[in-house]
Design an enzyme around this catalytic site. Structure first.
Site, PDB file in Angstrom:
ATOM      1  N   ARG A   1     -10.474  -4.659 -14.170  1.00 28.15           N
ATOM      2  CA  ARG A   1      -9.335  -5.510 -13.798  1.00 28.15           C
ATOM      3  C   ARG A   1      -9.743  -6.976 -13.949  1.00 28.15           C
ATOM      4  NH1 ARG A   1      -5.879  -1.884 -11.158  1.00 28.15           N
ATOM      5  NH2 ARG A   1      -6.917  -0.298  -9.883  1.00 28.15           N
TER       6      ARG A   1
ATOM      7  N   HIS B   1     -15.052  -4.002   0.037  1.00 27.33           N
ATOM      8  CA  HIS B   1     -15.040  -3.295  -1.240  1.00 27.33           C
ATOM      9  C   HIS B   1     -16.405  -2.828  -1.749  1.00 27.33           C
ATOM     10  CE1 HIS B   1     -13.953  -2.918  -5.658  1.00 27.33           C
ATOM     11  NE2 HIS B   1     -12.958  -2.295  -5.079  1.00 27.33           N
TER      12      HIS B   1
ATOM     13  N   ASN C   1       0.829  -1.209   0.000  1.00 25.60           N
ATOM     14  CA  ASN C   1       0.000   0.000   0.000  1.00 25.60           C
ATOM     15  C   ASN C   1       0.861   1.256   0.000  1.00 25.60           C
ATOM     16  OD1 ASN C   1      -2.326  -1.527   0.098  1.00 25.60           O
ATOM     17  ND2 ASN C   1      -2.721  -1.193   2.267  1.00 25.60           N
TER      18      ASN C   1
ATOM     19  N   ARG D   1     -14.033   2.002   4.587  1.00 25.69           N
ATOM     20  CA  ARG D   1     -12.818   1.218   4.802  1.00 25.69           C
ATOM     21  C   ARG D   1     -11.565   2.077   4.816  1.00 25.69           C
ATOM     22  NH1 ARG D   1     -11.481  -1.416  -0.063  1.00 25.69           N
ATOM     23  NH2 ARG D   1      -9.755   0.014  -0.279  1.00 25.69           N
TER      24      ARG D   1
ATOM     25  N   TYR E   1     -11.902 -10.055  -1.798  1.00 25.80           N
ATOM     26  CA  TYR E   1     -12.635  -8.787  -1.778  1.00 25.80           C
ATOM     27  C   TYR E   1     -14.115  -9.080  -1.564  1.00 25.80           C
ATOM     28  CZ  TYR E   1      -8.720  -6.166  -3.967  1.00 25.80           C
ATOM     29  OH  TYR E   1      -7.524  -5.567  -4.253  1.00 25.80           O
TER      30      TYR E   1
ATOM     31  N   ARG F   1      -5.306   1.727 -12.936  1.00 18.77           N
ATOM     32  CA  ARG F   1      -4.009   1.969 -12.306  1.00 18.77           C
ATOM     33  C   ARG F   1      -3.248   0.678 -12.004  1.00 18.77           C
ATOM     34  NH1 ARG F   1      -1.962   7.097 -11.431  1.00 18.77           N
ATOM     35  NH2 ARG F   1      -3.863   7.756 -10.346  1.00 18.77           N
TER      36      ARG F   1
ATOM     37  N   HIS G   1     -15.267   3.017 -14.939  1.00 24.09           N
ATOM     38  CA  HIS G   1     -15.069   2.241 -13.718  1.00 24.09           C
ATOM     39  C   HIS G   1     -16.303   1.423 -13.366  1.00 24.09           C
ATOM     40  CE1 HIS G   1     -14.390   1.895  -9.207  1.00 24.09           C
ATOM     41  NE2 HIS G   1     -13.237   1.472  -9.682  1.00 24.09           N
TER      42      HIS G   1
END
Length: 693
Positions: free
Chosen positions: A382, A599, A46, A571, A475, A412, A442
């Site tokens: 993704r 998530h 992270n 979160r 997730y 990203r 997205h």
């Protein structure tokens, strides 16, 4: 306009507080021991991404000679860089102490991590053989004294900075006695960082690759007659922002590919070094590398790239790992027979990883083979490395379906993977859309058109997370499967927007960024405010990843002042400050960090006793509200609506892994009277009971 610091938490500082919560997991003695090491890896990973993106953005503001107060919540950019560095140094120091403690506890479990000084004779023979066969051929070594220009270090790659003190002239190299010879060794990425040594007397032994290389330094530098030799770890983090050129002769894929390649040589923003390194070696490196005043220089421990601890070997010790759960089926949605037939009758909710993600794959595989299916449209952000989703889409195209994939090339750190998938899909006959200028796509959606009777019937799913089999195991995300034509007609408009981006559609059901999300949520909040002012039931319950939009923060402050009761489960970043009299006294906020990564995006509005419930791909961040295509979906099925409310309440009741957001920003655990509730475990139990009911 700069925002007063006492009304908002700076987003960068809030993010660091989030990563502190991850670090807390590594220190929690109730977390299985090897999982604690893996949380240390997540913390480190992270932090790498934070410096590549957020720190790099602030540094660009400083380098441009600007203060940046208007975009940094009232903070001066230069002051913010200093504050970040101070916090990170403290966190790094804490993480090193935690690592040492975990290693001690591993020894109590007969797991020993040895360094180059603690190698036994038997282990030495194994290491030398392993080095000769596996490591030596992969090493990249640069003798720094012999190069005219310091090499460009790879982003977040780990290097051993080697210093040799020579004894005499050596092999015709004309080196003087006591002359310093410097070299760099790049730690190979293709070899496991943790080398498992032969087990002995029931004990497990591991040597970190760095120390294995240190053990073999004399073998590596046999041509130098050195009196002493040392090696200390260093690492560079580079600006990861993509600078996309405006060359009209290049395709979008070519531009993204070029920008990703440029990232490898972009400006450094952080230099981390082993704090035990010799001062002259550190001075030499900083001078040669051109480390600037505005760069973050972080003294660290002996080992960098601790993100590799995410892959620490299990050694067969399941007692030191979280117990794996068996992903459950969705009640009433059988894998036997057709999913289309089931979904045509009612909506279904999949909540991974409590439910198996395979429903998404099965849905696409069925569509690929069904002779009645005409078109498949899907958004991809993704994908897994070996994606069954991509395989199903290719299978559909080979079967003559018209398959359209909106793939986001600017996801990203997944840009290169998505470029490769784009090329593969295109080669197999899939129609690709590469987004809209100035907007990332997205949204997490799929639309299928199927010939039924004399017309076309639509089926689809709308999700809060990526269509990725790997991350779906760790997730938590909602996916709604529906044949509701009112929703799916509007979803078709979203796909139409990808192809004719100048056309702004109207939506009655979906909440779509960038044109409508803020307005729709403002109206929903205004409705709660109006109800509160006349004494009706008024509340707002929200679960998101991050909350950074000052506009939406202000709106919740307004609702709080009107008496609306607000509960937030955030979160990550939260720029809102709850519990402040006269501003946010009716707002409570918590963060749950645990075994799974939270998530979902879930929004619940009281609506005077008839709750309105939405799931969405969008957090309340400016980028999601203004600069991305996002889709929020209303929940009309009453059973699913209640199920989502139940899941929120279970998460809200957490008093084991919930931390409270407060003015102090101290990540204090929530302590409550009564039985302990660990929400992620309680949610699994909830779905087990649901199957039995």
């Amino acid at each position: 306009m700069a925002k007063p610091k006492n009304e908002y938490v700076n987003r960068e500082i809030s993010w660091l507080h989030f990563n502190e919560r991850v670090l807390q997991e590594s220190a929690d003695e109730n977390v299985p021991l090897i999982e604690r090491l893996r949380f240390l890896g997540i913390f480190s990973n992270n932090l790498d991404e934070f410096f590549k993106v957020r720190y790099a953005t602030v540094k660009r503001i400083v380098d441009a000679g600007k203060k940046g107060k208007s975009v940094l919540g009232g903070e001066r950019a230069k002051d913010l860089l200093e504050e970040i560095t101070k916090i990170v140094i403290a966190q790094q120091s804490k993480s090193i102490k935690i690592l040492k403690q975990v290693e001690k506890e591993l020894e109590n479990q007969n797991i020993f991590i040895v360094d180059e000084k603690g190698v036994t004779e038997d282990q030495a023979a194994f290491i030398k053989d392993y080095f000769q066969k596996e490591v030596g051929p992969e090493l990249m070594i640069i003798i720094l004294n012999d190069v005219t220009q310091f090499p460009v270090l790879k982003d977040t790659a780990a290097y051993l900075a080697v210093k040799m003190v020579l004894q005499s002239e050596t092999g015709g190299l004309l080196k003087k006695r006591n002359e310093l010879q410097y070299a760099l060794i790049e730690i190979p990425k293709g070899i496991d960082r943790f080398v498992v040594l032969p087990k002995k007397d029931g004990k497990d032994y591991i040597i970190i690759l760095d120390d294995l290389i240190r053990f073999c330094l004399d073998n590596i530098f046999t041509m130098f007659d050195h009196g002493s030799i040392s090696a200390h770890m260093i690492k560079i983090t580079r600006d990861a922002e993509l600078d996309i050129d405006n060359d009209l002769s290049k395709s979008f894929i070519e531009k993204i590919s070029s920008s990703v390649r440029h990232r490898k040589i972009s400006d450094p923003v952080r230099f981390v070094y082993d704090k035990s390194i010799e001062r002259d070696t550190l001075r030499y490196l900083k001078e040669k590398m051109g480390i600037q005043e505005n760069d973050s220089v972080i003294p660290g421990g002996r080992y960098h790239n601790r993100r590799d601890y995410m892959g620490f070997p299990s050694l067969g010790r399941t007692d030191l790992l979280y117990e794996k759960i068996k992903a459950l089926p969705v009640k009433g949605l059988s894998f036997e027979g057709s999913l289309f037939e089931s979904i045509a009758k009612k909506d279904y909710l999949q909540y991974a990883p409590y439910h198996t993600f395979f429903y998404v794959v099965k849905f696409l595989k069925e569509a690929a083979l069904d002779p009645k299916v005409r078109t498949i449209k899907i958004t991809v952000y993704r994908l897994a490395n070996d994606s069954q989703v991509a395989a199903a889409l290719i299978n559909a195209a080979k079967n003559g379906k018209q398959v359209t994939v909106q793939i986001e090339l600017q996801a990203r750190f997944d840009e290169q993977a998505n470029i490769e998938y784009a090329n593969q899909l295109q080669e197999e006959g899939v129609n690709l859309i590469f987004g809209i200028p100035g907007l990332k796509v997205h949204s997490k959606t799929c639309l299928i058109e199927r010939e039924e009777g004399s017309g076309i019937k639509r089926y689809g799913f709308i999700s809060t997370g990526n269509f990725n089999e790997a991350t779906a195991r760790i997730y938590t995300d909602y996916t709604l499967f529906t044949a509701n034509d009112a929703i799916l007609k509007e979803l078709n408009k979203v796909f139409g927007f990808f192809e004719t981006s100048y056309k702004i559609n109207k939506y009655k059901h979906l909440i779509v960024s960038p044109h409508y999300t803020i307005n729709v949520f403002n109206k929903l909040i205004d409705n709660e405010i109006a109800n509160a002012l006349v004494g009706k039931e008024a509340y707002i319950k929200i679960k998101m990843n991050s909350f950074t939009s000052y506009e939406m923060v202000d709106k919740l402050y307004e609702a709080s002042r009107a008496g609306v009761k607000i509960q937030l489960i955030i979160r990550g970043i939260c720029c809102l400050i709850p519990g402040v009299e006269g501003m946010s006294e009716n707002i409570e906020a918590i963060s749950v960090v645990d075994k799974f990564l939270e998530h979902p995006r879930l929004f619940i509005f009281a609506n005077d006793g008839n709750p309105k419930v939405y799931i969405s791909s969008a957090d309340w961040m400016t980028r999601n509200l203004v600069y991305r295509v996002e889709v929020g979906c209303p929940i009309y099925d009453e059973d699913i609506k209640q199920e989502l409310i139940d899941t929120f309440e279970i998460s809200w009741s957490d008093n084991v892994k919930a931390r409270v957001f407060s003015k102090d920003q101290d990540n204090a655990y929530r302590n409550g009277d009564g039985p302990k509730v660990r929400s992620q475990f309680a949610l699994y139990d909830y779905y087990v009971k649901k199957l039995d009911s």
